[in-house]
Design an enzyme around this catalytic site. Sequence first.
Site, mmCIF file in Angstrom:
data_model
loop_
_atom_site.group_PDB
_atom_site.id
_atom_site.type_symbol
_atom_site.label_atom_id
_atom_site.label_comp_id
_atom_site.label_asym_id
_atom_site.label_seq_id
_atom_site.Cartn_x
_atom_site.Cartn_y
_atom_site.Cartn_z
ATOM 1 N N ASP A 49 3.991 1.601 8.016
ATOM 2 C CA ASP A 49 2.682 0.947 7.965
ATOM 3 C C ASP A 49 2.636 -0.188 6.944
ATOM 4 O O ASP A 49 2.122 -0.042 5.827
ATOM 5 C CB ASP A 49 1.569 1.956 7.684
ATOM 6 C CG ASP A 49 0.188 1.335 7.900
ATOM 7 O OD1 ASP A 49 0.128 0.179 8.358
ATOM 8 O OD2 ASP A 49 -0.809 2.005 7.607
ATOM 9 N N ASN A 103 2.270 6.814 3.518
ATOM 10 C CA ASN A 103 3.121 5.785 4.113
ATOM 11 C C ASN A 103 4.595 5.990 3.794
ATOM 12 O O ASN A 103 5.414 5.095 4.044
ATOM 13 C CB ASN A 103 2.674 4.400 3.635
ATOM 14 C CG ASN A 103 1.371 3.975 4.283
ATOM 15 O OD1 ASN A 103 1.043 4.427 5.376
ATOM 16 N ND2 ASN A 103 0.625 3.116 3.616
ATOM 17 N N ASP A 122 0.847 -1.203 0.000
ATOM 18 C CA ASP A 122 0.000 0.000 0.000
ATOM 19 C C ASP A 122 0.878 1.247 0.000
ATOM 20 O O ASP A 122 0.805 2.083 0.910
ATOM 21 C CB ASP A 122 -0.915 -0.017 1.224
ATOM 22 C CG ASP A 122 -2.039 1.010 1.130
ATOM 23 O OD1 ASP A 122 -2.405 1.401 0.005
ATOM 24 O OD2 ASP A 122 -2.560 1.429 2.186
#
Length: 330
Positions: A219, A207, A202
């Site tokens: 993360d 992030n 992701d």
Amino acid sequence: MADTPHPFERLSPARIVAAVESLGFWLPGEPFALNSYENRVFLLSDDERRRWVAKFYRPGRWSDAQIQEEHDFLLELAEAEVPVAAPWQNAEGQTLHHWEGFRLTLFPQVPGQAPELENPEHLFALGELIGRVHAVGARRDFTSRLSLDPLSMVEESRATVLAGPWLTRRQRDAYARISGELQQLLKQHAWPAQSAIRLHGDCHLGNMLGRDATFSLVDFDDALMGPRIQDLWMLLTAQTPEELQWQLSEILEGYEQEADFPRGELSLIEPLRTLRLLRHSAWLTARWEDPAFPRAFPWAAEEGYWDQHIRSLEQQRQALEQHPRWLAAH
């Protein structure tokens, strides 16, 4: 009769502090809630002025084994000196902790700002960072975490949305048709299972944090097995073929300082974008019982949102059907 409170509703500031202090810390102040919906994440400072991020995992989403694989991957990356936020370990080496029905982990806070995707230095640095992650990720496989499987994920997303409460009859028919067409088109874009490696999963701007073209990746909650392009395509934000070629060139130049990139995976960019669009609307539908979601995304229950979503899926069908000419240079 009142509905049963969502488990996260029990996470009062006092309980958050008690959970972290049960790990041997003393917190002189209150926690500060960070922008997270899938889990609950809080910024804390201890009595030594160290700043921590406490992550409380959503009950029922991942198994302990799946969470532990996330942590083990992070520790492996940190050991290889890849800039990530590795989980704190207690004296017994444990990273996943249990407290009154919650599972939590502490991470050191990573300060900084999101990168600028119009800055060539930042694109090069992000490519290099992700290349370092993938060089480690290719060493072995996850055995408990998910693999990126578009067909099953689309089927699950379709079922979730069509079972939801918001679509009108007209929208339901239109969504069923277009999502079914996209599902058929995605069958043409499979990748060999042996090409999958461990990924962040992701890699959006929130992030990636840093300063002066030096970034860390945070993360890893969505870490999974999949093709390398999954961690790169969200960095491609340009709107013209020329700009896309430029962005991709900078990213891959940085990436290939650390790892080889299989150019054939560039054909997966639009399929992966399609998958993300479908999964996002299903995520909003599936999480609506969590009070944080109606507060943060009230428009998801409105007819206009679903009209726009269906139009976006129609546009994505056209993108899948058209040959991406801008990839020819790569």
